[in-house]
Write a protein that holds these residues in place. Structure first.
Motif, PDB file in Angstrom:
ATOM      1  N   ASP B 163       0.836  -1.206   0.000  1.00 29.44           N
ATOM      2  CA  ASP B 163       0.000   0.000   0.000  1.00 29.44           C
ATOM      3  C   ASP B 163       0.869   1.253   0.000  1.00 29.44           C
ATOM      4  OD1 ASP B 163      -2.188  -1.575   0.021  1.00 29.44           O
ATOM      5  OD2 ASP B 163      -2.643  -1.315   2.158  1.00 29.44           O
ATOM      6  N   ASP B 164       1.969   1.207   0.742  1.00 27.41           N
ATOM      7  CA  ASP B 164       2.912   2.325   0.794  1.00 27.41           C
ATOM      8  C   ASP B 164       3.377   2.691  -0.619  1.00 27.41           C
ATOM      9  OD1 ASP B 164       4.848   4.126   1.435  1.00 27.41           O
ATOM     10  OD2 ASP B 164       6.158   2.734   2.502  1.00 27.41           O
ATOM     11  N   LEU B 165       3.849   1.682  -1.352  1.00 28.67           N
ATOM     12  CA  LEU B 165       4.361   1.935  -2.705  1.00 28.67           C
ATOM     13  C   LEU B 165       3.241   2.330  -3.661  1.00 28.67           C
ATOM     14  CD1 LEU B 165       7.325   1.531  -3.950  1.00 28.67           C
ATOM     15  CD2 LEU B 165       7.023   0.908  -1.570  1.00 28.67           C
ATOM     16  N   THR B 166       2.055   1.711  -3.501  1.00 30.69           N
ATOM     17  CA  THR B 166       0.909   2.080  -4.335  1.00 30.69           C
ATOM     18  C   THR B 166       0.608   3.564  -4.168  1.00 30.69           C
ATOM     19  OG1 THR B 166       0.014  -0.125  -4.008  1.00 30.69           O
ATOM     20  CG2 THR B 166      -1.507   1.523  -4.840  1.00 30.69           C
ATOM     21  N   LEU B 167       0.622   4.043  -2.927  1.00 32.51           N
ATOM     22  CA  LEU B 167       0.298   5.445  -2.673  1.00 32.51           C
ATOM     23  C   LEU B 167       1.390   6.374  -3.191  1.00 32.51           C
ATOM     24  CD1 LEU B 167      -1.356   5.196   0.827  1.00 32.51           C
ATOM     25  CD2 LEU B 167      -2.424   5.922  -1.294  1.00 32.51           C
ATOM     26  N   ARG B 168       2.655   5.958  -3.066  1.00 33.44           N
ATOM     27  CA  ARG B 168       3.737   6.804  -3.565  1.00 33.44           C
ATOM     28  C   ARG B 168       3.612   7.015  -5.072  1.00 33.44           C
ATOM     29  NH1 ARG B 168       9.388   4.593  -1.024  1.00 33.44           N
ATOM     30  NH2 ARG B 168       8.568   4.131   1.044  1.00 33.44           N
ATOM     31  N   ALA B 171      -0.964   8.114  -5.941  1.00 29.48           N
ATOM     32  CA  ALA B 171      -1.791   8.825  -4.953  1.00 29.48           C
ATOM     33  C   ALA B 171      -3.023   9.457  -5.607  1.00 29.48           C
ATOM     34  CB  ALA B 171      -0.967   9.886  -4.248  1.00 29.48           C
ATOM     35  N   ASN B 172      -2.830  10.109  -6.760  1.00 33.74           N
ATOM     36  CA  ASN B 172      -3.961  10.753  -7.439  1.00 33.74           C
ATOM     37  C   ASN B 172      -5.019   9.735  -7.856  1.00 33.74           C
ATOM     38  OD1 ASN B 172      -3.343  13.555  -7.501  1.00 33.74           O
ATOM     39  ND2 ASN B 172      -1.598  13.024  -8.812  1.00 33.74           N
ATOM     40  N   GLU B 173      -4.536   8.621  -8.412  1.00 34.64           N
ATOM     41  CA  GLU B 173      -5.462   7.606  -8.905  1.00 34.64           C
ATOM     42  C   GLU B 173      -6.244   6.982  -7.751  1.00 34.64           C
ATOM     43  OE1 GLU B 173      -2.467   8.061 -10.017  1.00 34.64           O
ATOM     44  OE2 GLU B 173      -2.377   7.774 -12.188  1.00 34.64           O
ATOM     45  N   VAL B 174      -5.555   6.725  -6.625  1.00 33.69           N
ATOM     46  CA  VAL B 174      -6.241   6.128  -5.471  1.00 33.69           C
ATOM     47  C   VAL B 174      -7.338   7.068  -4.993  1.00 33.69           C
ATOM     48  CG1 VAL B 174      -5.960   5.510  -3.037  1.00 33.69           C
ATOM     49  CG2 VAL B 174      -4.332   4.668  -4.719  1.00 33.69           C
ATOM     50  N   LEU B 175      -7.019   8.384  -4.958  1.00 27.85           N
ATOM     51  CA  LEU B 175      -8.044   9.329  -4.503  1.00 27.85           C
ATOM     52  C   LEU B 175      -9.206   9.411  -5.487  1.00 27.85           C
ATOM     53  CD1 LEU B 175      -6.013  12.205  -2.867  1.00 27.85           C
ATOM     54  CD2 LEU B 175      -7.271  10.357  -1.803  1.00 27.85           C
ATOM     55  N   VAL B 191     -11.791   9.976   4.659  1.00 24.64           N
ATOM     56  CA  VAL B 191     -10.704  10.106   5.628  1.00 24.64           C
ATOM     57  C   VAL B 191      -9.654   9.056   5.311  1.00 24.64           C
ATOM     58  CG1 VAL B 191     -10.086  10.076   8.063  1.00 24.64           C
ATOM     59  CG2 VAL B 191     -12.340  10.882   7.381  1.00 24.64           C
ATOM     60  N   ILE B 192      -8.406   9.505   5.204  1.00 27.20           N
ATOM     61  CA  ILE B 192      -7.315   8.562   4.975  1.00 27.20           C
ATOM     62  C   ILE B 192      -6.614   8.334   6.310  1.00 27.20           C
ATOM     63  CG2 ILE B 192      -5.258   8.046   3.617  1.00 27.20           C
ATOM     64  CD1 ILE B 192      -6.041  10.380   1.801  1.00 27.20           C
ATOM     65  N   GLY B 193      -6.481   7.075   6.701  1.00 25.99           N
ATOM     66  CA  GLY B 193      -5.723   6.755   7.914  1.00 25.99           C
ATOM     67  C   GLY B 193      -4.405   6.136   7.508  1.00 25.99           C
ATOM     68  N   ILE B 194      -3.294   6.746   7.890  1.00 22.25           N
ATOM     69  CA  ILE B 194      -1.981   6.216   7.500  1.00 22.25           C
ATOM     70  C   ILE B 194      -1.033   6.299   8.680  1.00 22.25           C
ATOM     71  CG2 ILE B 194      -1.224   8.451   6.538  1.00 22.25           C
ATOM     72  CD1 ILE B 194       0.143   6.744   4.281  1.00 22.25           C
ATOM     73  N   GLU B 195      -0.194   5.283   8.852  1.00 25.06           N
ATOM     74  CA  GLU B 195       0.765   5.274   9.968  1.00 25.06           C
ATOM     75  C   GLU B 195       1.939   6.183   9.634  1.00 25.06           C
ATOM     76  OE1 GLU B 195       1.851   1.288  10.953  1.00 25.06           O
ATOM     77  OE2 GLU B 195       0.143   1.057  12.314  1.00 25.06           O
ATOM     78  N   ALA B 204       3.107  12.331  -0.845  1.00 21.60           N
ATOM     79  CA  ALA B 204       2.396  12.167  -2.119  1.00 21.60           C
ATOM     80  C   ALA B 204       0.909  12.423  -1.929  1.00 21.60           C
ATOM     81  CB  ALA B 204       2.623  10.757  -2.660  1.00 21.60           C
ATOM     82  N   LEU B 205       0.363  11.937  -0.829  1.00 22.20           N
ATOM     83  CA  LEU B 205      -1.062  12.135  -0.561  1.00 22.20           C
ATOM     84  C   LEU B 205      -1.376  13.611  -0.340  1.00 22.20           C
ATOM     85  CD1 LEU B 205      -2.017   9.131   1.722  1.00 22.20           C
ATOM     86  CD2 LEU B 205      -3.026   9.697  -0.468  1.00 22.20           C
ATOM     87  N   LYS B 206      -0.483  14.311   0.400  1.00 22.82           N
ATOM     88  CA  LYS B 206      -0.719  15.726   0.689  1.00 22.82           C
ATOM     89  C   LYS B 206      -0.819  16.522  -0.608  1.00 22.82           C
ATOM     90  CE  LYS B 206       1.024  16.338   5.352  1.00 22.82           C
ATOM     91  NZ  LYS B 206       2.254  16.420   6.126  1.00 22.82           N
ATOM     92  N   GLN B 207       0.030  16.178  -1.563  1.00 27.82           N
ATOM     93  CA  GLN B 207      -0.005  16.873  -2.853  1.00 27.82           C
ATOM     94  C   GLN B 207      -1.286  16.548  -3.617  1.00 27.82           C
ATOM     95  OE1 GLN B 207       3.534  16.185  -5.065  1.00 27.82           O
ATOM     96  NE2 GLN B 207       4.714  17.660  -3.830  1.00 27.82           N
ATOM     97  N   ALA B 208      -1.683  15.270  -3.532  1.00 29.65           N
ATOM     98  CA  ALA B 208      -2.866  14.848  -4.290  1.00 29.65           C
ATOM     99  C   ALA B 208      -4.162  15.364  -3.682  1.00 29.65           C
ATOM    100  CB  ALA B 208      -2.899  13.325  -4.366  1.00 29.65           C
ATOM    101  N   LEU B 209      -4.140  15.598  -2.372  1.00 26.46           N
ATOM    102  CA  LEU B 209      -5.347  16.030  -1.649  1.00 26.46           C
ATOM    103  C   LEU B 209      -5.985  17.268  -2.260  1.00 26.46           C
ATOM    104  CD1 LEU B 209      -4.626  15.879   2.179  1.00 26.46           C
ATOM    105  CD2 LEU B 209      -6.190  14.518   0.847  1.00 26.46           C
ATOM    106  N   THR B 210      -5.121  18.235  -2.642  1.00 26.71           N
ATOM    107  CA  THR B 210      -5.602  19.558  -3.027  1.00 26.71           C
ATOM    108  C   THR B 210      -6.496  19.517  -4.256  1.00 26.71           C
ATOM    109  OG1 THR B 210      -3.491  19.774  -4.112  1.00 26.71           O
ATOM    110  CG2 THR B 210      -3.741  20.895  -1.994  1.00 26.71           C
TER     111      THR B 210
END
Lengths: 198, 551
Positions: B163-168, B171-175, B191-195, B204-210
């Motif tokens: 999941d870590d590598l998938t998100l890296r 990230a845009n596609e997952v969102l 809500v995304i929960g990540i350790e 990567a997620l922070k960038q995709a969030l916007t």
């Protein structure tokens, strides 16, 4: 002066209690008539513990008749498909001593299978099946619905051409049971010397 | 994070994620042959719809959904179908990698019905490990109102970095996949929960969030602790909601999805690409090129590990899944399925076999780490004693089998093995009990039918006698005394039981339209048969009485 009051007091107390007794007695009587149950709830409970194969190996025509007989005092150990587990459950329910099983316990669940090429279409097995698990018509081939068959053997005897076999019930993957090899529970200090010697 | 937003228990095992998260996510080489098991999801196995020798392309349906909870299966390479057995289908590849894609859908404008159908025909299941079919999960809105979609990117188990590598990388596609799912289930928040041990994925997620539209997305970084990736634990931690025992997250208005599943949903909708490959973490000390790969389903585990430099002499065991909840493979000749998220080729020093089991000393360690706040030692005793009533009273079925109790046990008792065994034993008993109940109803129906037939026979006989009697006018009356009152009571009782059966049937049908009603229908039929028999007997008795009176 006091004695008259006492007598009135005693009499009134007796009258009130008698009245209450009669009142509640009547109420209980009415209720027991009004909410009378034809069926015996204990028979229901016994029936729920029996395996419902309806095989008749107990000598009664089905599980419910046997449950009624147990309630009348018949022995608990006449159900081979239920095995020891059923005897213990019944003994627990009725507060009787468990007895060893009368007959041979079944090792595995079985279902009837008709060798269709040999079936002559006599419908005798259809009439014998207690749960309507065999389909077919006169002079046409019969077959067993596996999911409905309880493995009671009752169709074997009526078959004039002996074309019915009892086969192990097929177990779907969803009912798979893990096989766990249990090591004997030994305390650690007992284990050490043995490994030290070797 | 406040303490209120916390689940009980938990452990901190060594993470060992560095070994597989250093290299980029790449495609594994195309396998020359794949073996696809028919059961790669929870529920019923799929039914094959191809025969030996058929030519298939990547994405051709090779097995259809069977029953309600099931999933379709697609060819993961192009070539010819080799063997079709009752459990699996094998395909010999032609090396062409020719695809058969479904028409792309614009999810913003597509009907929810079309999106659901797309998920269904694409064979998408939860890729986190449970493999629950995604189209069934999306249909939860039919009975629940969903407020929040949780993206479970915690990935708390050691070793696993899929999941870590998938998100890296995506990230845009997952969102976007999350937006599709949010549209389907009507969620108002994502809500995304990540350790906090995945800083690159978080960036990567922070960038995709916007630029994620239209549902607002919130990113919550949580402290690393096992098992925060458990569905219930994560919901507790992110939203402070308790999923009820025996219930679903949907009961508290939450739906939980794994990033890999969301990516697969996007691929199915946007590109028309069914689920034919997944990301797998290949790690462990016994391989020289660890990392994450896009692997076609059905690829042999042996082939995959050999491509990454398997050192056979060092290899002790291969574990499918994580070290906490995964299972050791008995043979390497098994295929990668929709549920294979990680393969650990471990050396003996890395994951040594557990020491011999000792008796429980009642230290209570297991109790303090249990994330569900169960009493593992009590469950241990009752599981060994096969005391099923006690096990259920101690909520055995709430156990998530995370393995935290086994991990801390100073006596090295394989507690989870006990629980799994007890669970499957109790499940089997429940199946047997339903079966016995069903047999009982069938028996009762047969008895009622026989009684009705007997009553009909009697009625016919009586009619015949009456006909013979009338012209000759002989007074051949039955001396039997007719118990009219008893019959009337029996008739009323039969009528009442028919009404009761009808009511129960209607109530259950309304409460849960999807449930199988066969058994209840049979009970109704039994009551009706009984009523018919009682009616016939009553009519017969009345006639007899009237004929007696007239004569």
């Amino acid at each position: 002066m006091n004695s008259t009051i006492d007598i009135i007091g005693i009499l009134s107390a007796v009258a009130v209690l008698t009245g209450l007794g009669i009142g509640f007695g009547a109420l209980l009587g009415v209720v027991s008539e009004r909410f009378k149950r034809e069926d015996n709830p204990l028979v229901e409970q016994i029936d729920a513990l029996l395996p419902q194969t309806q095989c008749g190996q107990c000598g009664y025509p089905g599980c419910r008749p046997y449950a009624e007989a147990i309630n009348q005092g018949d022995a608990l150990n006449k159900c081979p498909p239920g095995g020891e587990a059923t005897i213990h459950a019944l003994a627990d329910l009725l507060g009787r001593a468990p007895e060893p099983l009368d007959g041979e316990a079944q090792s595995e669940a079985k279902v009837a299978f008709i060798r269709e090429a040999e079936c002559i279409g006599c419908t005798k097995c259809i009439q014998a099946c207690p749960v309507d698990a065999i389909i077919g018509a006169a002079k046409l081939m019969h077959t067993v619905i596996e999911d409905e068959c309880t493995g009671c053997d009752l169709c074997l005897d009526p078959c004039p051409v002996d074309c019915i076999d009892m086969l192990p019930r097929s177990a779907p993957l969803t009912q798979w049971q893990p096989v766990v090899a249990r090591t004997s529970n030994m305390i650690a200090s007992d284990r050490q010397p043995a490994s030290g010697v070797s | 994070m406040s303490n209120a937003f916390d689940f009980p228990g938990g452990i901190y095992p060594p993470e060992r994620k560095q070994r597989s998260n250093q290299s980029a996510l790449i495609e594994a080489p195309l396998p020359s042959r794949v073996t696809l098991p028919l059961q790669q999801h929870s529920g019923q196995p799929a039914t094959p719809c191809v025969a030996q020798g058929d030519t298939v392309k990547v994405g051709s349906v090779i097995a259809k959904r069977e029953g309600m909870v099931s999933s379709a299966l697609h060819a993961s390479i192009s070539g010819t179908v080799g063997e079709v057995s009752t459990t699996q289908i094998s395909i010999d590849g032609d090396g062409q990698d020719a695809w058969l894609r479904l028409p792309p859908l614009e999810w913003q404008y597509a009907e929810p019905h079309a999106l659901l159908e797309r998920l269904n025909e694409s064979g998408i299941v939860g890729l986190g490990g449970a493999g629950f079919p995604a189209h069934i999960k999306a249909r939860v809105v039919e009975r629940h109102t969903i407020d929040t979609l949780v993206i479970n990117a915690a990935e708390c188990e050691p070793y696993i970095t899929a999941d870590d590598l998938t998100l890296r990388h995506y990230a845009n596609e997952v969102l976007e996949g999350a937006q599709i799912t949010a549209k389907l289930c009507g969620a108002q928040h994502i809500v995304i929960g990540i350790e906090d041990n995945k800083p690159e994925a978080i960036d990567a997620l922070k960038q995709a969030l916007t630029n994620s539209q239209p549902v607002p997305v919130e990113l919550t970084v949580i402290a690393t602790r096992y098992p925060s990736g458990g569905e219930r634990q994560l919901i507790k931690k992110l939203l402070d909601l308790n999923v009820p025992s025996g219930g679903l997250p949907a009961d508290v208005g939450v739906l939980c999805h794994n990033p890999g599943t969301l990516l697969a949903i996007l691929h199915a909708v946007r590109d028309g690409q069914p689920l034919v490959s997944r990301t797998v973490t290949l790690t462990g000390e016994a391989i020289t090129q660890p990392g994450n790969r896009w692997v076609r389903l059905g690829t042999s585990v042996r082939e995959l590990l050999e491509q990454t430099g398997l050192n056979t002499s060092e290899l002790h065991q291969v574990i499918q899944g994580g070290p906490m909840m995964g299972t050791p493979l008995l043979t390497l000749d098994t295929p990668v399925t929709k549920l294979t998220n990680c393969l650990i080729a471990a050396t003996l020093e890395e994951l040594p076999p557990p020491p011999a089991e000792s008796p429980c000393i009642r230290c209570g360690e297991c109790e303090s780490v249990c994330p569900v706040a169960l009493l593992p030692q009590q469950l241990h005793w009752y599981a060994r004693a096969q005391d099923d009533a006690k096990l259920e009273r101690y909520h055995l079925f709430d156990c998530i089998e995370c393995g935290a109790c086994s991990y801390v046990c100073p006596s090295h008792i394989p507690l989870v093995v006990d629980y799994r065994e007890a669970k499957s034993r109790i499940r089997l008993q429940r199946i047997e009990a339903t079966k016995a109940e069903h047999a009982k109803h069938r028996f009762e129906f047969r008895q009622a039918r026989l009684a009705r037939e007997e009553a009909e026979k009697q009625a016919r006989k009586q009619a015949r006698q009456a006909q013979q009697r009338r012209p000759s006018n002989t007074a051949a009356t039955n001396s039997e005394k007719v118990d009219l009152r008893g019959l009337r009571i029996a008739h009323a009782a039969a009528k009442a039981s028919v009404k009761k059966a009808e009511k129960t049937l209607a109530r259950v049908a309304q409460e849960d339209p999807k449930q199988s009603l066969d058994d209840l229908e049979m009970q109704l039929a039994t009551a009706q048969e009984n009523l018919k028999a009682a009616e016939l007997q009553l009519a017969q008795a009345r006639e007899q009485q009237s004929s007696e009176e007239s004569s």
